[in-house]
Design a protein around this motif. Structure first.
Motif, PDB file in Angstrom:
ATOM      1  N   PHE A  98       0.667  -1.312   0.046  1.00 47.34           N
ATOM      2  CA  PHE A  98      -0.059   0.173   0.081  1.00 47.34           C
ATOM      3  C   PHE A  98       0.945   1.332  -0.017  1.00 47.34           C
ATOM      4  O   PHE A  98       0.531   2.210  -0.756  1.00 47.34           O
ATOM      5  CB  PHE A  98      -0.899  -0.018   1.219  1.00 47.34           C
ATOM      6  N   THR A  99       1.848   1.206   0.654  1.00 46.45           N
ATOM      7  CA  THR A  99       2.926   2.551   0.755  1.00 46.45           C
ATOM      8  C   THR A  99       3.570   2.786  -0.625  1.00 46.45           C
ATOM      9  O   THR A  99       3.668   3.894  -0.896  1.00 46.45           O
ATOM     10  CB  THR A  99       3.900   2.368   1.793  1.00 46.45           C
ATOM     11  N   LEU A 100       3.705   1.627  -1.385  1.00 42.56           N
ATOM     12  CA  LEU A 100       4.437   1.868  -2.585  1.00 42.56           C
ATOM     13  C   LEU A 100       3.462   2.375  -3.496  1.00 42.56           C
ATOM     14  O   LEU A 100       3.740   3.117  -4.376  1.00 42.56           O
ATOM     15  CB  LEU A 100       4.881   0.419  -3.147  1.00 42.56           C
ATOM     16  N   ALA A 101       2.185   2.029  -3.451  1.00 46.85           N
ATOM     17  CA  ALA A 101       1.017   2.522  -4.146  1.00 46.85           C
ATOM     18  C   ALA A 101       0.790   4.061  -3.740  1.00 46.85           C
ATOM     19  O   ALA A 101       0.621   4.922  -4.634  1.00 46.85           O
ATOM     20  CB  ALA A 101      -0.265   1.889  -4.182  1.00 46.85           C
ATOM     21  N   ILE A 102       1.079   4.574  -2.767  1.00 46.73           N
ATOM     22  CA  ILE A 102       0.688   5.859  -2.218  1.00 46.73           C
ATOM     23  C   ILE A 102       1.825   6.606  -2.681  1.00 46.73           C
ATOM     24  O   ILE A 102       1.625   7.654  -3.328  1.00 46.73           O
ATOM     25  CB  ILE A 102       0.781   6.057  -0.528  1.00 46.73           C
ATOM     26  N   LEU A 103       3.171   6.186  -2.752  1.00 49.33           N
ATOM     27  CA  LEU A 103       4.313   6.842  -3.244  1.00 49.33           C
ATOM     28  C   LEU A 103       4.204   7.044  -4.860  1.00 49.33           C
ATOM     29  O   LEU A 103       4.257   8.168  -5.409  1.00 49.33           O
ATOM     30  CB  LEU A 103       5.569   5.779  -3.176  1.00 49.33           C
ATOM     31  N   TYR A 104       3.642   5.867  -5.385  1.00 49.42           N
ATOM     32  CA  TYR A 104       3.712   5.859  -7.047  1.00 49.42           C
ATOM     33  C   TYR A 104       2.403   6.970  -7.346  1.00 49.42           C
ATOM     34  O   TYR A 104       2.766   7.833  -8.278  1.00 49.42           O
ATOM     35  CB  TYR A 104       3.162   4.519  -7.532  1.00 49.42           C
TER      36      TYR A 104
END
Length: 159
Positions: A98-104
């Motif tokens: 989820f945090t990688l999706a937030i970053l992207y």
């Protein structure tokens, strides 16, 4: 090494979160007194809203470092030893997805709104407003990696 970096980033995040929540409160006080005095101070609404947004996003990242984020702990509290460490690794891999999706998506939205302007302060780019989203994604990803490394070390010690 990664824990020291994560701790430093978290300290900076808390510092800036405190700054933004202070700006929020000061702006609200200005807003209350200006209304009481009958003076129009139109910029206070936007400044209050966006400084609060920054404070919330920075605070959410900092809480991930301290393992105080939103979580279902009933299963984790019931297991011990290697099973618990494996479960913690698995849970942080889920959180990190989820945090990688937030970053992207945070980078995408920041770039999309970079040339938009605030209504009451047109000198300010909306990109700065949205920049807190990829910062949250990056810092929480760092914290997840830090936790995973810690749990892997504990798992190896259990052997």
């Amino acid at each position: 090494m990664i824990d020291k970096i994560a701790k430093t980033v978290q300290s900076i995040e808390i510092l800036f979160g405190t700054l933004f929540i202070s700006i929020f409160f000061i702006t609200i006080i200005i807003q209350v007194f200006s209304r009481y005095l009958g003076i129009t101070v139109s910029w206070t609404g936007e400044v209050a809203m966006y400084s609060f947004t920054w404070a919330v996003f920075l605070g959410a990242g900092a809480m991930t470092y301290e393992d105080k984020h939103f979580a279902f702990t009933s299963l984790r509290d019931r297991v011990t030893g290697k099973k618990r460490e494996m479960l913690n690794i698995f849970l942080y891999l889920i959180v990190m997805s989820f945090t990688l999706a937030i970053l992207y998506y945070g980078v995408i939205i920041t770039m999309k709104f970079w040339n938009y302007r605030w209504i009451d302060i047109p000198q300010m780019s909306m990109g700065y407003t949205w920049l807190c989203v990829p910062i949250l994604g990056a810092t929480t990803t760092l914290y997840c990696i830090n936790h995973i490394v810690t749990y892997v070390k504990r798992f190896r010690m259990e052997a």
